[in-house]
Structures are given as C-alpha cells and as structure tokens.
Design a protein around this motif. Structure first.
Motif, PDB file in Angstrom:
ATOM      1  N   GLY A 255       0.773  -1.245  -0.068  1.00 18.30           N
ATOM      2  CA  GLY A 255      -0.004  -0.088   0.049  1.00 18.30           C
ATOM      3  C   GLY A 255       0.778   1.131  -0.017  1.00 18.30           C
ATOM      4  O   GLY A 255       1.786   1.388  -0.582  1.00 18.30           O
ATOM      5  N   ALA A 256       0.752   2.084   1.057  1.00 18.48           N
ATOM      6  CA  ALA A 256       1.415   3.468   1.188  1.00 18.48           C
ATOM      7  C   ALA A 256       2.670   3.048   1.899  1.00 18.48           C
ATOM      8  O   ALA A 256       3.652   4.188   1.836  1.00 18.48           O
ATOM      9  CB  ALA A 256       0.434   4.360   1.787  1.00 18.48           C
ATOM     10  N   THR A 303       0.048  11.105   2.168  1.00 13.17           N
ATOM     11  CA  THR A 303      -0.481  11.846   1.201  1.00 13.17           C
ATOM     12  C   THR A 303       0.220  11.874  -0.114  1.00 13.17           C
ATOM     13  O   THR A 303       1.529  11.512  -0.276  1.00 13.17           O
ATOM     14  CB  THR A 303      -1.088  13.312   1.323  1.00 13.17           C
ATOM     15  OG1 THR A 303       0.192  14.171   1.255  1.00 13.17           O
ATOM     16  CG2 THR A 303      -1.659  13.188   2.755  1.00 13.17           C
ATOM     17  N   PRO A 304      -0.398  12.239  -1.426  1.00 14.16           N
ATOM     18  CA  PRO A 304       0.465  12.194  -2.294  1.00 14.16           C
ATOM     19  C   PRO A 304       1.578  13.201  -2.178  1.00 14.16           C
ATOM     20  O   PRO A 304       2.710  13.100  -2.802  1.00 14.16           O
ATOM     21  CB  PRO A 304      -0.303  12.464  -3.506  1.00 14.16           C
ATOM     22  CG  PRO A 304      -1.643  12.110  -2.976  1.00 14.16           C
ATOM     23  CD  PRO A 304      -1.783  12.363  -1.834  1.00 14.16           C
ATOM     24  N   ALA A 305       1.602  13.969  -1.417  1.00 10.67           N
ATOM     25  CA  ALA A 305       2.704  15.258  -1.063  1.00 10.67           C
ATOM     26  C   ALA A 305       3.613  14.784   0.006  1.00 10.67           C
ATOM     27  O   ALA A 305       4.695  15.259   0.133  1.00 10.67           O
ATOM     28  CB  ALA A 305       2.151  16.738  -0.968  1.00 10.67           C
ATOM     29  N   ALA A 332      11.145  13.883   7.055  1.00  9.78           N
ATOM     30  CA  ALA A 332       9.841  13.973   6.417  1.00  9.78           C
ATOM     31  C   ALA A 332      10.273  14.815   4.914  1.00  9.78           C
ATOM     32  O   ALA A 332      11.026  15.640   4.941  1.00  9.78           O
ATOM     33  CB  ALA A 332       8.884  14.818   7.197  1.00  9.78           C
ATOM     34  N   ASP A 333       9.290  14.697   4.070  1.00  8.29           N
ATOM     35  CA  ASP A 333       9.465  15.260   2.742  1.00  8.29           C
ATOM     36  C   ASP A 333       8.011  15.758   2.255  1.00  8.29           C
ATOM     37  O   ASP A 333       7.164  15.098   2.470  1.00  8.29           O
ATOM     38  CB  ASP A 333      10.106  14.348   1.735  1.00  8.29           C
ATOM     39  CG  ASP A 333      10.494  15.185   0.514  1.00  8.29           C
ATOM     40  OD1 ASP A 333      11.568  15.425   0.223  1.00  8.29           O
ATOM     41  OD2 ASP A 333       9.595  15.193  -0.413  1.00  8.29           O
TER      42      ASP A 333
END
Length: 387
Positions: A255-256, A303-305, A332-333
């Motif tokens: 998954g993610a 999230t996508p970001a 974190a990015d």
C-alpha cells in the motif's frame, strides 16, 4: 528547377529524420539547506549545507540511433555547491560522471569513462540515505560506498537490459600504473530484481590500493599522502592493500508503506602494505579491519505530497577495530510540485569501542567532524528543485 527543388526537399527530410533519431537533454537539480549539529569538537554548529538529499548538479545526456536496435550514448555530469558556485568532487569539471558508449535494446550497454560502481547501481538505492535520510544519514563515513561518495575513473562498464525485472552488470577500472597491471585496479559486479512490490539487490566491490584509486580519484587527490581523511571510522586504514565490500538489500511495498533493509560487509585488508606519507595517528596499523553494517528502514506516503520515514543503522567493527555505532534517523518530505520539495531530517549517533587509530571512539555523523563525546545529533532542513 523542379529537380533542384526535389533534391533540396529530400535533403531536408533526411536531416529532419536524423534529428528525430538523436537527442540531447540538459538536466540537473539544486539542493540547498541548513544543518545544525549539537557537538563538533565540543561546540555547537549551525551551517549552510548543500546537496543534502541529492548532490546539486547539471548535466547533458544524449543518444543517437544507429539502427538495428543500437544507440550511441553519452553523459556529462557536473557537481557543484550552490552556496559558493565551486565545483564538488575535488574540483573535477565533470566529477559526478562522464562516459560514452553503445547500448543495445536486446542486451544492454557498454560504456567508457568515470562511472558509478555496481554497489551504487544495484543496492545503493535501497539505503535510507539514498532515498530521504540525506548524505548525513549515510552509513558511517559511507564506508561501503552505498551513498555514492566515490566514483571510479578509467572504467569499462556493462549494464544489462531489463529481463522481466532482472538487471545485472559489472565494472572494471584499469589501474594505469606502469609495470604493475593490478595496482589501483577496481572491479565490481551486481544484480537487481524489481517486480511488483518487491525489490532485491546484491553487489560486490574490490579495490586495490583504495587510498589512491577509489578515494584518491580527483584533481586535488594526493599521490603520496592519505586521501581517506573523511572519517575516523576508516582514516587509519589508508595503508590497506585492498578494500572489499559485499552488499545486499531488499524492499517491499505494501500500500502506502515500504519496508526496507540493507546489509554490507566492508574489509580493509593488508594494512601497512601500501606506502602512505604523513599517515595520521602515527605508524600504520597491521592486519585486517572489518565491518558489519545492517540497516532497517521504513517510509510511509501519508498523502501524494507528504512522506514520512524512519531508519536504524548498526555498524560493528571487528578484527583490528572494535568500534560499534548506533544511528537512528527520522525524516519528512513535502512535495510542492513534481519538481520541487521541502525536507527535514534528524539523526542521532552513538559510538563506542576503539576507532581506526586505536583511540576511544567518538561519534561522527557522515560528512561532519567528530564529536567530543560518544554522542552526536544533527538536524537538516532544505529545499530541492529539479529541472
């Protein structure tokens, strides 16, 4: 007149087809930020820091269709410091990589030049530092080169085509020393399998006289003195006859979430067998210095970001060194767009045992100067933009 017009039109169409079959691309990225360290020689340090997640660079890559499934290719890639405008990689104009060669759609490519070794190609991308943890998060001193600190000069390289997810290759570097064919030679080999959620990789690197071949490979390198001054983990081993590295890694995406792990065994063999002037720490060591390194990493795409990640790395020296290093990393990015992102990374390191000079080990996060104690903490924030 009609014939002349026809000939000119035919020439124009041929030239247009030739242009369509060839391409040259300008590319690059700029990565800059700030780093805080709690203890550098007993003092706090806040400094501008560049090339954190990826080294700042610009380059040209090109291909020319030769027909029959063959293409000529080249890459010229420069590394630089955006804060000063100076060249990286010891001042080499194209210090990151520069090569030319032939690629077959069916079999793969053969290239000649300054290039990346097989560890960088096949297992390096599975290390946290190569993904999100920054060059500060590399394995101590990047002793296994999984974070691509050192390139290989005078290299002949083969990289296979992709066979249902399997790629493999190897590299050989000519030593270039008159009367001694094997002195300063480098060779490596590796493979990678990527299919669906699973990625596996393994690679091997063998370096003769690493102080002068792998570490001493740019314009400012010394031909007699030590070039391995970047980390007290291995700086005392500049006189080694051979450096040998074995690496393996894996990643699985669910998954993610992505779970990953790497392992490397790095050995500096035949200490005292390569003459090095001005060896720091006194007389060169003798025997062999060996290191196990194991890393577990995890990242999650919130999230996508938004990406968040964590990793733990453990290094254990044995034989003539007894250094043990624990390192924890958190990152974190945030993607502002497809080309630009913001990042933050925190790193804690604890060291014990004795280092390469036989002295009590102190913490030294990669690219930083040593702490005055067994502990060191670094925090890095920055921005990266690609083009």
């Amino acid at each position: 007149m009609k014939k002349a017009i026809f000939v000119l039109a035919a020439i124009g169409s041929i030239a247009g087809a030739a242009r369509a079959q060839s391409s040259v691309t300008l590319y690059g990225l700029v990565d800059a930020g700030f780093a805080y360290t709690n203890n550098v020689g007993g003092q706090k340090l806040f400094a501008a820091s560049s090339g954190n997640i990826q080294g700042s660079r610009w380059g040209l890559r090109g291909t020319e269709d030769l027909g029959g499934g063959l293409k000529a290719l080249f890459v010229l890639e420069n590394g630089f410091n955006p804060y000063t405008g100076r060249l990286n990689q010891g001042g080499d104009e194209f210090g990151r990589q520069v090569y030319v060669g032939i690629r077959s759609d069916q079999y793969g490519s053969v290239t000649l030049g300054r290039q990346y070794d097989s560890i960088v190609d096949y297992t390096g991308p599975l290390e946290a530092a190569s993904q999100w943890a920054s060059l500060y998060g590399g394995h101590p001193g990047d002793l296994d080169n999984m974070n691509n600190t050192n390139r290989v000069n005078n290299a002949i390289k083969f990289a296979s085509a992709n066979y249902s997810g399997l790629t493999f290759g190897g590299l050989y570097s000519l030593g270039g020393v008159a009367g001694n064919f094997t002195r300063n030679q480098i060779w490596s080999a590796g493979l990678n399998y990527a299919r669906g959620p699973l990625v596996l990789g393994a690679a091997y690197l063998n370096v003769k006289n690493p102080n002068f071949s792998l570490f001493g490979n740019n314009a400012t390198s010394s031909a007699t003195a030590t070039n391995m001054s970047g980390s007290q983990v291995y700086s005392g081993f500049a006189s080694a006859r051979t450096q040998q590295v074995i690496t393996a890694g894996a990643a699985y995406t669910l998954g993610a979430a992505t779970f990953g792990a790497t392992y490397s065994n790095t050995q500096f063999l035949g200490l005292g067998e390569t003459a090095v002037t001005g060896q720091p720490g006194g007389s060169p060591r003798s025997g062999n210095a060996k290191f196990h390194n194991a890393e577990a990493n995890f990242k999650y795409q919130l999230t996508p970001a938004w990406l968040v990640a964590v990793a733990y790395d453990y290094t254990k020296g044995y034989s003539v060194t007894s250094e043990k290093i624990h390192q924890a990393m958190l990152g974190a990015d945030y993607a502002l767009s497809k080309r630009t992102d913001l990042y933050a990374v925190g790193i804690y390191q604890h060291a014990s045992g004795t280092n390469s000079f036989g002295a009590n080990a102190t913490a030294q996060i990669t690219i930083l100067s040593p702490s005055s104690s067994q502990n060191q903490v670094a925090a890095i924030v920055g921005i990266r933009s690609k083009f």
